[in-house]
Write a protein that holds these residues in place. Structure first.
Motif, short mmCIF file in Angstrom:
data_model
loop_
_atom_site.label_atom_id
_atom_site.label_comp_id
_atom_site.label_asym_id
_atom_site.label_seq_id
_atom_site.Cartn_x
_atom_site.Cartn_y
_atom_site.Cartn_z
N GLN A 168 0.60 -1.10 0.24
CA GLN A 168 0.14 -0.05 0.03
C GLN A 168 1.04 1.06 0.41
O GLN A 168 0.45 2.21 -0.35
N TYR A 169 1.80 1.79 1.01
CA TYR A 169 3.13 2.44 0.64
C TYR A 169 4.15 2.69 0.09
O TYR A 169 4.49 3.73 -0.09
N VAL A 170 4.61 1.36 0.08
CA VAL A 170 5.98 1.34 -0.72
C VAL A 170 5.93 1.35 -2.47
O VAL A 170 6.60 2.25 -3.36
N TYR A 171 5.32 -0.04 -2.80
CA TYR A 171 4.74 -0.89 -4.27
C TYR A 171 4.60 0.40 -4.90
O TYR A 171 4.14 -0.10 -6.40
N ARG A 172 3.42 0.73 -4.03
CA ARG A 172 3.06 1.98 -5.33
C ARG A 172 2.44 3.20 -4.70
O ARG A 172 3.35 3.68 -3.36
N GLY A 173 2.17 4.24 -5.66
CA GLY A 173 1.99 5.21 -4.59
C GLY A 173 1.18 5.76 -4.24
O GLY A 173 0.29 5.59 -3.79
N GLY A 174 1.16 7.26 -3.11
CA GLY A 174 -0.75 8.23 -2.48
C GLY A 174 0.06 7.22 -0.99
O GLY A 174 0.47 6.94 -0.41
N HIS A 175 -1.55 7.64 -0.36
CA HIS A 175 -1.94 7.41 0.74
C HIS A 175 -3.11 7.76 1.14
O HIS A 175 -3.82 8.21 0.44
N PRO A 176 -3.87 7.61 2.49
CA PRO A 176 -4.95 7.81 2.29
C PRO A 176 -5.58 9.07 2.69
O PRO A 176 -5.01 10.09 3.29
N ASP A 177 -6.70 9.40 2.70
CA ASP A 177 -6.72 10.64 2.55
C ASP A 177 -8.22 10.79 3.87
O ASP A 177 -9.56 10.47 2.42
N PHE A 178 -8.22 10.77 5.18
CA PHE A 178 -9.95 10.73 5.47
C PHE A 178 -9.83 11.47 5.80
O PHE A 178 -10.05 12.98 5.85
N GLN A 179 -11.72 11.97 6.13
CA GLN A 179 -12.80 12.93 6.32
C GLN A 179 -13.77 12.25 7.54
O GLN A 179 -13.92 11.13 7.56
N VAL A 180 -13.13 12.41 8.43
CA VAL A 180 -14.03 11.45 9.91
C VAL A 180 -15.22 12.91 10.56
O VAL A 180 -14.77 14.10 11.11
N ALA A 181 -16.20 12.11 10.45
CA ALA A 181 -17.23 13.06 11.05
C ALA A 181 -18.09 11.65 12.09
O ALA A 181 -17.77 10.82 12.22
N TYR A 182 -18.61 12.61 13.53
CA TYR A 182 -19.19 12.65 14.71
C TYR A 182 -19.77 13.15 15.10
O TYR A 182 -20.21 13.56 14.86
N SER A 183 -20.65 11.47 15.55
CA SER A 183 -21.94 12.43 16.36
C SER A 183 -22.77 11.33 17.13
O SER A 183 -22.09 10.10 17.55
N TRP A 184 -23.10 12.08 18.54
CA TRP A 184 -23.82 11.33 19.57
C TRP A 184 -25.08 10.89 19.90
O TRP A 184 -25.68 11.59 19.34
N ASP A 185 -25.59 9.46 19.91
CA ASP A 185 -26.77 8.58 20.13
C ASP A 185 -26.89 8.91 21.97
O ASP A 185 -26.98 8.16 22.42
N GLY A 186 -27.82 9.96 22.35
CA GLY A 186 -27.11 10.03 24.19
C GLY A 186 -28.69 8.49 24.76
O GLY A 186 -28.45 8.45 25.89
#
Length: 863
Positions: A451-469
């Motif tokens: 994933q990181y050596v034999y091919r290019g790139g990296h992950p771009d993460f979008q992280v969302a959060y919510s709470w169910d009380g």
């Protein structure tokens, strides 16, 4: 191993492979080079030398009738094999020896080549005073990586050949000569001195070195092993200040790598006009003398310390364990860069190391986003030096850290020990590192390398959060947003186990996290976590061990709590970035509090940047206290962001640093650039340009100092005054020969920036000057010229770039010039380019018409 490459045509990234790139492989080996002996005499005034190169070769095949050696622009006088004259052919690049007797397995050949060199193009460099720089020291030094040893002696010039080596060199007194290994003899020969060095451990040709000069020698030691620093006389204190931690570093790395320092000495030689920061020649590192620190520079400059540990780390990774082919250079450069992180952790703590890693990641991500994306391992290029980029240094460092995080310290270090011990004095490829990891730990990390050596790139993460009380459930949604994954049908998604932590305001002094590990392997996934109570903040990738980008989409209260309470400084920085994007008064207050209260200077640096993004008066007010921060790096950051705000108040705030100074050179330099940037803006109450010019000119006249940092800042400030002819005139003056080189290079680069606001007549003056400067052959001058041209917005810059690319012998300059050509074309756009080309064509037509008329008149008169 099968290598999967990104399709760079379709992933939104520029290709690494330029026209002319092709697969490169090590050549077939005619035999094993066992020993190389150079016997040379230097004629320094005439920048020449003569002597012989003797190579002891053990054939591994019968019946070879010729040998082909790399030898560029050498004067080959004779060739002998076992003391018998041989016929040879030489085309200026390769020496072909026609053997009178075919090779026999097991029967050694002693090849003796008599040769001379006049004004070598590369490989070996003569440094001397001249009429422009009468105080320059007399020095000779070599630089072999990647394939430049062939420019100063004939050899089999690729890293797959390892041999012992020997250099005997005659130099004029009082100069001394330093080389690899041990000094086994010195002898006088009239007004000359002969130094004889022997390297008894095998190494590749690119690590053979010679450094000659009238050096001061400062002696140190590690467990009885000589540790020496060679510098220009008068800089002995700077040497100890800059390199004095070396013995402790040797001890540290010997323990970390599980292998005691393997050579009979460690020398560091600081030389003038060096084209890199440093070069890890076996047992004898060469460093740029620009790394030497004075008492003031050491206050906020750790780059020298990082450089010293980086080159030292190569004595194991690169010199003891040698890459078999340039395509695997990340193995050594990545570990040397990661050793900077390791030393930072040892010397300054975990938070400093974490921030160092973040800066390395950003450096790579910037190249990936703006230059090109490539696999870390690729053998397709034009010249091997093209591989020496942020993918193998900074990304390589991040990959080593991910291996460490994946294995844990209890397995990582045994794996490193196994790799070094099993491959000492051998050549390696990437697969050998994987094998060592599996041998030592039983773990198969091919998934990470794929994933990181034999091919290019990296992950771009979008992280969302919510709470169910009602259900006491935390919901975290993770989306992989990298464009390449979308365009390639999700085949380029990353598959990683990411720890997610939920934190609470600390009841005592330390915040505790409840951590869960989740597998992230789809474009969008939602994870649900049952918790006893609502968390105050969320930490994605606890410890921040994975190379990635992250965009946090958390509610404002969670971001504020994370900025204040997350124990990891990088998580606090991610929260600061998210708050900066949200903007508003509440975010401003949170950032303002962090700028004054966060215990780690790196967070305060980043918080200052985010405050500048918020367009509120309160944001500016919040930045001002940062100008008095005890840490110079924070003060510098605040000064730099005040330059972006561009108000009269920000001008007044930074002007004091120009007038009154600061303990830090870098803060003063940043202030010089800032007042230029602010003065160039269209302000209601604009600082008078004449006052700014006068102030910056005073700095240029009065503040010459360490590495010209402050005066180069003044040059940067002048470059911001893009419509000022007076500023341009000053810059042009500082591009002349005789100006201290570092300052001159800064002025050359500045011509590009100031050009975009100048009138056509002044633009022509800039282009004429850069055309002249492009004729200079010094590497750093050519790079500065290319940098300047790349900032311009005229097709004429393209012509100069193309000419420079066609004529330079240096592959790095050629590639950079071609990349900047594309940038200029993008700067001006197709319509403007076409219009300007038409105008130039019209001018040429008018000139031709005029010439035609004159010619007709002359013909008429002659009849």
């Amino acid at each position: 191993m099968s290598q999967s490459y990104f399709d760079t045509e379709n992933n939104g990234h520029k290709p690494f492979e330029l026209p002319g790139a092709k697969p490169h492989y090590n050549p077939d080996r005619p035999g094993q080079v066992e020993h190389i002996f150079l016997d040379l005499s230097l004629d320094i005034p005439n920048q020449s030398y003569h002597g012989s190169c003797r190579i002891r070769l053990l054939p591994i095949r019968n019946g070879l009738e010729r040998l082909i050696l790399d030898a560029v622009n050498l004067n080959i006088q004779s060739v002998e094999v076992d003391e018998v004259q041989q016929k040879f052919d030489y085309d200026g690049e390769q020496l072909t020896i026609q053997l009178s007797q075919p090779t026999q397995i097991g029967k050694q050949l002693l090849i003796a080549i008599a040769y001379s060199v006049e004004k070598p193009q590369r490989g070996l460099y003569f440094i001397q005073p001249d009429k422009h720089y009468p105080n320059k020291p007399t020095q000779v030094w070599t630089q072999g990586e990647d394939e430049d040893s062939r420019f100063w002696f004939p050899c089999f010039d690729y890293p797959g050949q390892l041999s012992t080596s020997e250099i005997r060199v005659s130099v004029p007194k009082p100069l001394v000569a330093i080389s690899n290994g041990e000094l086994i003899d010195t002898a006088e020969d009239g007004d000359r001195q002969i130094y004889h060095w022997l390297q008894q451990q095998i190494h590749p040709t690119y690590l053979m070195t010679l450094a000659v000069g009238d050096f001061a020698e400062i002696r140190d030691e590690w467990l009885g092993l000589p540790v020496t620093y060679y510098v220009e006389k008068g800089r002995e204190k700077d040497a100890k200040r800059s390199m004095g931690k070396t013995p402790r570093m040797i001890e540290f790395l010997s323990q970390k790598y599980g292998y005691a320092y393997p050579y009979p000495k460690y020398a560091q030689v600081c030389v003038n006009d060096f084209i890199f920061g440093g070069m890890e020649n076996t047992s004898t590192t060469l460093l740029s003398d620009r790394c030497l620190l004075d008492e003031r520079a050491i206050l906020d400059n750790r780059s020298t310390e990082s450089l010293v540990v980086h080159e030292l780390a190569h004595q194991w990774f690169g010199d003891l364990v040698v890459i078999k082919h340039w395509s695997h250079a990340w193995i050594k450069e990545g570990m040397a860069s990661y050793s900077e992180v390791m030393w930072t952790e040892q010397e300054y703590g975990a938070q400093e190391a974490a921030y160092y890693r973040l800066l390395e990641a950003r450096s790579y991500i910037n190249e990936d986003s703006n230059r090109y994306r490539r696999p870390m391992v690729t053998h397709i290029y034009r010249e091997a030096i093209e591989l020496y980029d942020r993918h193998i240094y900074e990304k390589g460092s991040c990959v080593y850290h991910m291996i460490r995080a994946e294995l844990g310290d209890e397995l990582f270090w045994p794996a490193i020990h196994t790799f070094v011990q099993d491959n000492a004095h051998k050549t390696v490829e990437t697969v050998d590192l994987l094998r060592a990891i599996e041998k030592a730990t039983g773990r198969n990390l091919t998934f990470l390398f794929d994933q990181y050596v034999y091919r290019g790139g990296h992950p771009d993460f979008q992280v969302a959060y919510s709470w169910d009380g009602d259900a006491n459930l935390a919901k975290v949604t993770v989306t992989q947003t990298q464009a390449s994954a979308e365009k390639n049908g999700n085949k380029d998604l990353f598959d990683l186990k990411i720890p997610i932590g939920f934190g609470y305001q600390p009841q005592n002094s330390k915040s505790e996290l409840s951590t869960f590990s989740v597998r992230v392997n789809e474009r969008e996934q939602s994870f649900y976590f049952p918790l006893a109570e609502k968390p105050d903040f969320i930490s994605f990738d606890v410890g921040n061990n994975y190379l990635k980008t992250v965009t946090l989409e958390y509610p404002l209260p969670e971001l504020k709590a994370q900025l204040e309470f997350d124990p990891n400084p990088i998580s606090r920085i991610y929260a600061a970035v998210a708050l900066g994007k949200k903007g508003g008064l509440e975010a401003t207050k949170a950032l303002a509090a962090a700028l004054q209260n966060d215990p780690f200077w790196g967070v305060r640096v980043e918080v200052a940047k985010q405050l500048a993004e918020i367009k509120l008066d309160q944001a500016f007010d919040s930045l001002i206290p940062g100008l008095k921060d005890e840490n110079a790096l924070v003060r510098r950051s605040v000064v730099e962001v005040l330059a972006q705000i561009k108000t009269h108040e920000s001008y007044k705030a930074v002007k004091n640093f120009v007038q009154d100074g600061d303990p830090s050179y870098y803060v003063e330099a940043a202030a010089c650039r800032a007042i230029g940037a602010i003065a160039s803006a269209n302000l209601e109450e604009k600082p008078k340009e004449e006052k700014v010019l006068k102030l910056l000119k005073t700095v240029l006249e009065e503040r010459a100092g360490w590495n010209e940092v402050v005066r180069s800042g003044s040059i940067g400030g002048l470059a911001e005054l893009k419509t000022s002819e007076a500023a341009l005139n000053l810059l042009l003056e500082y591009t002349k020969l005789g100006v201290p080189q570092i300052l001159r290079l800064a002025a050359i680069r500045a011509l590009g920036k100031i050009s975009v606001g100048q009138l056509p007549v002044n633009l022509e003056r800039i282009l004429e000057r850069l055309t002249e400067l492009a004729k200079e052959t010094f590497f750093l001058t050519q790079i500065a010229v290319v940098t300047a041209l790349g900032q311009m917005e005229t097709p004429k810059a393209v012509g100069i770039l193309q000419s420079l690319a066609a004529q330079t012998p240096d592959g790095r300059v050629r590639r950079y010039a071609e990349e900047e050509t594309t940038k200029v074309q993008k700067n001006i756009g197709p319509e403007k380019t076409l219009r300007q080309l038409r105008e130039e064509l019209d001018q040429l037509k008018q000139q031709n018409q005029g010439l035609k008329s004159r010619l007709e008149n002359l013909e008429a008169k002659s009849k």
